[in-house]
Design an enzyme around this catalytic site. Sequence first.
Site, PDB file in Angstrom:
ATOM      1  CB  CYS A  48      58.764  29.025  88.560  1.00 41.84           C
ATOM      2  SG  CYS A  48      58.811  30.245  87.256  1.00 41.84           S
ATOM      3  CB  CYS A  77      56.429  31.777  89.032  1.00 46.82           C
ATOM      4  SG  CYS A  77      56.559  30.418  87.826  1.00 46.82           S
ATOM      5  CB  CYS A  99      84.026   7.476  95.482  1.00 49.64           C
ATOM      6  SG  CYS A  99      82.502   7.042  94.618  1.00 49.64           S
TER       7      CYS A  99
END
Length: 534
Positions: free
Chosen positions: A446, A449, A104
């Site tokens: 979306c 959509c 990390c």
Amino acid sequence: MLTKPKPNSKFSIFTFLLLLSFLIIVACSSSDVTVEAGSVEELDDLEQLLAVDEQLQEKRPEQQSEAETVSKAQRIVVELNGDNTKRLIDGNEYVMVLGYAPWCARSAELMPRFAEAATDLKEMSNMVVMAKIDGERYSKVASQLEIKGFPTLLLFVNGTSQPYTGGFSSEEIVIWVQKKTGASTVKLNTIDEASKFLKKHHTFILGLFEKSEGSAGHDEFVKAASLDNEIQFVETSSSDVAKLLFPNLKTNDVFVGMVKSEAERYTAYDGPCQAEKILEFLNSNKFPLITKLTESNTVSVYSSPVKLQVMVFSKTDDFETLAQPLEDIARKLKSKLMFIYIDISNENLAMPFLTLFGIENAKKTVIAAFDNNLNSKFLLESDPSPSNIEEFCSGLAHGTVSPYYKSEPIPDNQNTSVVAVVGRSFDELVLKSSENVLLEVHTPWCINCEALSKQVEKLSKHFKGFENLVFARIDASANEHPKLKVDDYPTILLYKTGEKEDPLKLSTKSTAKEMAVLINEELKPKDRSAKDEL
């Protein structure tokens, strides 16, 4: 890398600051691995090693290298494993634990600061035990400690943990730990002590109580120190010490002031010596005139009591030419505006904000502002010259600048069955239109959509020639309007003539035929020529 935020008419900068802070602090998630048995390392062995360090340092202090200093600091931090963790935490009143992972990057950045903080706390005779654990190697132990990501900092007090809420420099770690485990103030009695203190601390609150220690004012100062977790409070009874720390001091009586390492270095407090008032003074003055936003201070910047924040997005060289004029403006409007500089080349920090203004590839300086109380945003659309910036900021302070709403250029809607609406044309084409308007609100990302857009196209052709009904759509990712309140996509809104302030929301799960029937029913009282079926 931050993901691109979804547009939302109920935008709050708080969401993005928390997102930034969360992704930066908890950048890596822990994974389950087999626990390996670790060697048993006791604190007695650690103390013996440190004693050897100190003896060698006394003999050859001038020869100690930076590498030796780092090595010593790292040895002060106890390495936890599967055998010693419970014993160490249960056997000590205070234990500060850093959960990390070798892979990390954020852990790698924090560990040397943590080790430096451990050294400083030991020199201050603080009794806290500073420890770290490889959360990947000892995943079960880390899980028991409730370490869920890397890096994680936890303070254990008599075996019970509490989350770390301070900053991530070594100085900030020291201040937070010291206040949680020791005295809330640092007492400086001599010039030598004060000189050493100044070498390590750049921001602090000074309290001079020459003949008043134990008085109500002194007690309120200490109370304020205990209630704050970020700033070091310093107290002294020596006016000479106080004048070394605060050269502009002009009294030998009770005095409180703030010292910072920036243009506005010394600020005297002239209010009553009450904890609440001292904290208000601290919160209003703890930030520089211009604060540089970093990956570790986003939450603290947002938590500033000054909620109207001007953000300067600029390249380093360009910012240097603006720094002095900006400081002058910031000094004039100090109590009303907070000024923040963001390096525009740091996409992780800059882009989440710039995207909210529809700015994707900024190459020049951008001046923007956010009102975190009202969830409003503002943009300087003229040239960012010092005079224009000052006019913009003055208008912000006096409430005369209008909020900014994103908008694409107004398109040519000739020969289209579905009218394209943008932010700038929303008033004219929707709210002020004498016709009924069925508006499809969509975004490029979306999932559902596209299917709904096909239904709207089908409906527009079906109702073609119906004079009192217009079909329209707006891309909410690139356009905003204060009257367009949409939280999810796609959304279908029917703006009926005479009722434009309260549009009817249609179900997006309806079929085209069901929508046609509903439109017919809604518009029938005004025009009975509406068609019944597809």
